[in-house]
Structures are given as C-alpha cells and as structure tokens.
Write a protein that holds these residues in place. Structure first.
Motif, mmCIF file in Angstrom:
data_model
loop_
_atom_site.group_PDB
_atom_site.id
_atom_site.type_symbol
_atom_site.label_atom_id
_atom_site.label_comp_id
_atom_site.label_asym_id
_atom_site.label_seq_id
_atom_site.Cartn_x
_atom_site.Cartn_y
_atom_site.Cartn_z
ATOM 1 N N LEU A 1 8.977 6.633 14.234
ATOM 2 C CA LEU A 1 7.874 5.993 13.524
ATOM 3 C C LEU A 1 8.432 5.102 12.430
ATOM 4 C CD1 LEU A 1 5.669 9.193 13.075
ATOM 5 C CD2 LEU A 1 5.496 7.496 14.897
ATOM 6 N N VAL A 2 7.899 3.905 12.297
ATOM 7 C CA VAL A 2 8.355 2.956 11.287
ATOM 8 C C VAL A 2 7.140 2.437 10.530
ATOM 9 C CG1 VAL A 2 9.546 0.801 10.827
ATOM 10 C CG2 VAL A 2 10.343 2.296 12.684
ATOM 11 N N GLU A 3 7.141 2.686 9.213
ATOM 12 C CA GLU A 3 6.052 2.214 8.367
ATOM 13 C C GLU A 3 6.347 0.824 7.813
ATOM 14 O OE1 GLU A 3 6.512 6.724 7.348
ATOM 15 O OE2 GLU A 3 7.822 4.998 7.637
ATOM 16 N N SER A 4 5.308 0.098 7.542
ATOM 17 C CA SER A 4 5.427 -1.213 6.900
ATOM 18 C C SER A 4 4.152 -1.496 6.122
ATOM 19 C CB SER A 4 5.686 -2.325 7.922
ATOM 20 O OG SER A 4 4.592 -2.435 8.818
ATOM 21 N N GLY A 5 4.224 -2.508 5.244
ATOM 22 C CA GLY A 5 3.031 -2.951 4.541
ATOM 23 C C GLY A 5 2.913 -2.479 3.115
ATOM 24 N N GLY A 6 3.887 -1.702 2.645
ATOM 25 C CA GLY A 6 3.818 -1.234 1.270
ATOM 26 C C GLY A 6 4.212 -2.332 0.300
ATOM 27 N N GLY A 7 4.233 -1.962 -0.984
ATOM 28 C CA GLY A 7 4.631 -2.922 -1.991
ATOM 29 C C GLY A 7 3.977 -2.650 -3.316
ATOM 30 N N LEU A 8 3.974 -3.668 -4.162
ATOM 31 C CA LEU A 8 3.413 -3.589 -5.508
ATOM 32 C C LEU A 8 2.082 -4.325 -5.536
ATOM 33 C CD1 LEU A 8 3.676 -2.971 -8.576
ATOM 34 C CD2 LEU A 8 4.923 -5.141 -8.770
ATOM 35 N N VAL A 9 1.077 -3.668 -6.096
ATOM 36 C CA VAL A 9 -0.251 -4.267 -6.173
ATOM 37 C C VAL A 9 -0.892 -3.860 -7.492
ATOM 38 C CG1 VAL A 9 -1.370 -2.333 -4.991
ATOM 39 C CG2 VAL A 9 -2.403 -4.618 -4.886
ATOM 40 N N GLN A 10 -1.747 -4.696 -8.005
ATOM 41 C CA GLN A 10 -2.464 -4.357 -9.239
ATOM 42 C C GLN A 10 -3.621 -3.412 -8.940
ATOM 43 O OE1 GLN A 10 -3.588 -8.115 -11.047
ATOM 44 N NE2 GLN A 10 -1.763 -8.063 -12.358
ATOM 45 N N ALA A 11 -3.992 -2.658 -9.945
ATOM 46 C CA ALA A 11 -5.140 -1.761 -9.806
ATOM 47 C C ALA A 11 -6.365 -2.545 -9.351
ATOM 48 C CB ALA A 11 -5.420 -1.064 -11.126
ATOM 49 N N GLY A 12 -7.081 -1.954 -8.408
ATOM 50 C CA GLY A 12 -8.233 -2.626 -7.827
ATOM 51 C C GLY A 12 -7.914 -3.413 -6.577
ATOM 52 N N GLY A 13 -6.637 -3.562 -6.302
ATOM 53 C CA GLY A 13 -6.215 -4.329 -5.140
ATOM 54 C C GLY A 13 -6.212 -3.508 -3.864
ATOM 55 N N SER A 14 -5.731 -4.139 -2.805
ATOM 56 C CA SER A 14 -5.729 -3.530 -1.483
ATOM 57 C C SER A 14 -4.380 -3.713 -0.797
ATOM 58 C CB SER A 14 -6.816 -4.169 -0.605
ATOM 59 O OG SER A 14 -8.098 -3.983 -1.143
ATOM 60 N N LEU A 15 -4.078 -2.777 0.072
ATOM 61 C CA LEU A 15 -2.908 -2.872 0.947
ATOM 62 C C LEU A 15 -3.281 -2.265 2.293
ATOM 63 C CD1 LEU A 15 0.104 -1.715 -1.285
ATOM 64 C CD2 LEU A 15 -0.259 -4.014 -0.382
ATOM 65 N N ARG A 16 -2.603 -2.714 3.337
ATOM 66 C CA ARG A 16 -2.754 -2.089 4.634
ATOM 67 C C ARG A 16 -1.382 -1.643 5.134
ATOM 68 N NH1 ARG A 16 -4.954 -4.144 10.521
ATOM 69 N NH2 ARG A 16 -2.970 -5.268 10.531
ATOM 70 N N LEU A 17 -1.235 -0.360 5.316
ATOM 71 C CA LEU A 17 -0.008 0.195 5.870
ATOM 72 C C LEU A 17 -0.116 0.253 7.388
ATOM 73 C CD1 LEU A 17 0.684 3.185 3.450
ATOM 74 C CD2 LEU A 17 1.360 0.794 3.221
ATOM 75 N N SER A 18 1.003 0.015 8.039
ATOM 76 C CA SER A 18 1.085 0.133 9.492
ATOM 77 C C SER A 18 2.186 1.114 9.844
ATOM 78 C CB SER A 18 1.391 -1.221 10.134
ATOM 79 O OG SER A 18 0.377 -2.167 9.867
#
Length: 116
Positions: free
Chosen positions: A3-20
C-alpha cells in the motif's frame, strides 16, 4: 499487497486534503480498508473504515468532515478531509484487513500537518 499513500502535506486550518492509498493488488477481497492516524503525543487511532459491503464508519472527531471511499477498479482508497483543524495533524496510514485468514497490510504512512 503493498500500500502506498499520497496526498498529504501542509494545510491551513479550515482547508482540505485528499489522501489516496494505492494497492499493488486487488482490494476486493479485503474485508475492510481503513485509515489510521498517529498524532504527536497521541495513540494511534482508527479514523475511517470502508467495509467490503461499502458500509463506512468514522471516529466521532472526524464524522461529517472526512469521507472514505474506494475505487476497486483502481485498487485505490481515498480519504477526503475537509474543515481540517490542528488536531488532525498526524501521520496517516492506510490499512487493508482480512479476517480469515488474518491478513493486515500497512502503508508507510504520510504526514498531514494543519497549521492554525
């Protein structure tokens, strides 16, 4: 299966991310695909689950903000994360679980950092 995850990172509060989470093989036969997280100074917790019958469940702290989904054709599981808070900062892990025989596969983890 790997399994390989991707899509993380740094985001400001209230923001969005999508992990795969992309699997090296079919995810159809796994009883559940899970997202866990391990935050600083916290225990690892199960964040979201999608079962083989496509039922989903979430830890209370993310219910209504996170959505888990899967695309069996792409052997991929997603975690859509909205309205992120600093408390969501953690390393997020993808997990594939089969009850019988007992199989549990893990990704390497991916960092999600939410700044205030």
């Amino acid at each position: 299966v790997q399994l390989v995850e991707s899509g993380g990172g740094l985001v400001q509060a209230g923001g969005s991310l999508r992990l795969s989470c992309i699997a090296s093989g079919s995810i159809r036969n796994f009883d559940a695909m899970n997202w866990y997280r391990h935050g600083p100074g916290k225990q690892r917790e199960l964040v979201a689950t999608i079962a083989k019958d496509r039922r989903t469940d979430y830890v209370d702290s993310v219910r209504g903000r996170f959505t888990i989904s899967s695309d069996n054709a792409k052997n991929t599981v997603y975690l859509e994360m909205n309205n992120l808070t600093p408390d969501d900062t953690a390393v997020y892990y993808c997990n594939a679980r089969q009850w019988w025989p007992d199989v549990s596969a893990w990704g390497q983890g991916i960092q999600v950092t939410v700044s205030s």
